[in-house]
Design an enzyme around this catalytic site. Structure first.
Site, mmCIF file in Angstrom:
data_model
loop_
_atom_site.group_PDB
_atom_site.id
_atom_site.type_symbol
_atom_site.label_atom_id
_atom_site.label_comp_id
_atom_site.label_asym_id
_atom_site.label_seq_id
_atom_site.Cartn_x
_atom_site.Cartn_y
_atom_site.Cartn_z
ATOM 1 N N CYS A 2 14.036 22.988 -45.581
ATOM 2 C CA CYS A 2 13.264 23.399 -46.748
ATOM 3 C C CYS A 2 12.095 24.244 -46.259
ATOM 4 C CB CYS A 2 12.702 22.195 -47.516
ATOM 5 S SG CYS A 2 13.950 21.171 -48.318
ATOM 6 N N GLY A 3 11.448 24.896 -47.184
ATOM 7 C CA GLY A 3 10.255 25.667 -46.832
ATOM 8 C C GLY A 3 9.059 25.161 -47.627
#
Lengths: 299, 242
Positions: A2-3
């Site tokens: 994820c970011g």
């Protein structure tokens, strides 16, 4: 994978740019999370006697009807500001009590945030689509967090998207995976914490909610999370007057912090920070494992 | 052979430098030039890396690459021959599986710098994060600052030189790599012990410090760590250490 991105202004000078700067960061995290995206924006704070609640519903939600029902039965002074399939409800009095009424009386309407400044918008789709849908670039404010999700352990839905609300003006975004979330969710349910999904990150949010309800400070709650959450994580946590970052003791999941005289930024990768004005001269460092970093604006 | 970097060798290059601006051109164009031998004899200058991934990966030519700014994941991975300088910080996986040549980072490097590197010299002038030199297989790594936890985990051969401090579990399950540490280790990993500094060790360390051009470091200020060789063969008494 994820970011995560976070942006916090040390003074009011850049507030008009908040949405545009956060959007530029979030787009850089597209490859880390193309499934869904979300933002928590701290803006337009209301006074101590009032509350703001962000609502989310299906695309066919009739916001006029919902507004009328709230005014008739809950709060005659309430205002409702729709934005795509979300809407910000502002009313007098206690937000948590109002949320109880909304949950009981408005089936199909979810609450994404409660507080005095926070607004949470999240949706399936690529970050650029989500940014356009909620007109993020037009939003001014003091600080914001964003998340791009690549789902690894539960379904891709709006409700599984981040940020997760963890209490009044509090929210959490997560990169990683927790391995003890099922047992912990059961324990927290027994303590009265409500969960909407089978998502592991929602358990981390619920854990903080539980510790805070016991009287812990945010820092104390985060400290005890290091002992009680098993798994990999980089967390960014938003609060009314600031934000905090913490990585697990193994620190596999990336995180970068950067600071100038005007802002503090956090991201999974430097390329998001590179979009910010002044990033070339920022102090840049990697947060240490199991250490809490926090910034708070003087009240 | 001493790899070239900085201004010293600019005079020795034939022809003008090849220039890549990563604001406008894709990383792949740069890397393609590095894979082909055609660029040999010229230096390469890279502007605006902006934290992009895979910058200068798989270089095979003998020449210099100067990257002006911060890079993202896997910079200089699998390098052969080239002398690569990053005038900034590097993200995770710097010089992963390097075979030969030299990689120098002027700032800090994120986790697993020099992982599984077989040869060449990696110099990180600032700090390196967790897992520096994990499973290194023959490269030399010199860090001007400190390194994070679990560095040199299962390191097989090569040398890791640290001018600052080391995080927890240094050299866990190490094989025959040698660690030279100037500061303190927060803790040693399983089967990693301090070993005496013999004349031959001081000599090889002095050579590495000279190669790294960090300045002001004396071999006599370092301590040596390596394998106790107790975990090479399975013994039931050591079960808890695995």
């Amino acid at each position: 994978m994820c970011g995560i991105v976070g942006l916090y202004f040390k003074s009011a000078a850049l507030e008009q740019q908040l949405g545009r700067m956060l959007a530029a960061m979030l787009v850089q995290m597209t490859e880390r999370g193309p499934d869904s995206a979300g933002v928590a924006v701290y803006r337009r704070p209301v006074g101590a006697e009032a509350s703001k609640i962000t609502l989310q519903s299906g695309d066919d939600a009739n916001w006029d009807d919902i507004h009328a029902r709230i005014r008739a039965a809950l709060a005659p002074e309430a205002t409702l500001e729709p934005l795509a399939n979300h809407a910000v409800l502002t009313l007098h009095g206690d937000g948590a009590q109002a949320a109880d009424w909304l949950e009981a009386n408005l089936p199909g309407v979810n609450i994404t945030s409660i507080g005095r400044a926070i607004e949470i918008y999240k949706e399936k789709g690529r970050p650029d689509e989500v940014i356009a849908r909620f007109k993020l670039e037009e939003m001014a404010g003091s600080h914001a967090l964003g998340h791009t999700r690549m789902a690894t352990e539960s379904a891709v839905t709006t409700e599984h998207s981040h940020p997760f609300s963890t209490g009044l003006d509090l929210c959490l975004v997560h990169n990683g995976s927790l391995s003890n979330h099922n047992r912990l969710r059961e324990k927290l349910r027994a303590e009265g914490i409500r969960f909407r999904t089978d998502n592991d990150s929602e358990v981390a949010a619920g854990y903080l909610t539980w510790r805070l309800s016991q009287g812990a400070t945010l820092k104390e709650a985060m400290q005890s999370a290091i002992a009680d959450l098993d798994g990999f994580y980089t967390f960014a946590i938003g609060a009314r007057d600031g934000f905090a970052v913490m990585r697990d003791p193994i620190a596999c999941k990336p995180a970068i912090l950067a600071e100038t005289e005007h802002w503090v930024a956090m991201s999974s990768e430097y390329r998001a920070i590179a979009q910010l004005p002044g990033s070339k001269h920022a102090a840049i460092w990697e947060p240490q494992p199991a250490r809490i970093y926090s910034w708070e604006r003087a009240a | 052979m001493r790899p070239n970097h900085g201004g010293e060798s600019a005079r020795r290059q034939n022809g003008e430098a090849l220039r890549f601006d990563l604001k406008d051109s894709p990383v792949r164009e740069l890397n393609r030039a590095l894979h082909e031998r055609g660029a040999e004899g010229r230096s390469i200058r890279v502007a605006n890396p902006g934290g992009k991934h895979n910058v200068a990966v798989g270089a095979r030519f003998r020449g210099e690459v100067f990257i002006d700014g911060h890079v993202g994941y896997y910079c200089a991975g699998m390098n052969q021959n080239a002398a690569i300088v990053v005038n900034g910080n590097a993200g995770p996986g710097l010089a992963e599986n390097m075979m030969s040549g030299q990689v120098r980072v002027k700032g800090d490097a994120s986790q697993y710098g020099g992982a599984t590197a077989h040869g060449g010299l990696l110099v990180i002038e600032g700090n390196a994060a967790a897992r520096c030199g994990i499973s290194m297989k023959g490269a030399d790594i010199v860090v001007g600052g400190s390194i994070g936890h679990l560095s040199a985990f299962m390191a097989q051969s090569g040398r890791l030189v640290v001018c600052g401090d080391a995080g927890d579990a240094l050299g866990d399950s190490i094989y025959e790599a040698r660690i030279y540490l100037r500061g303190k280790a927060a803790g040693l990993g399983a089967d990693c012990i301090e070993k005496p500094m013999e004349a031959s060790h001081r000599e090889e360390l002095a050579y590495l410090l000279d190669q790294a051009e960090l300045g002001g470091m004396k071999a006599g200020d370092f301590r040596r760590f390596g394998s106790a060789r107790q975990l090479y063969h399975f013994q039931i008494d050591h079960l808890g250490a695995y």
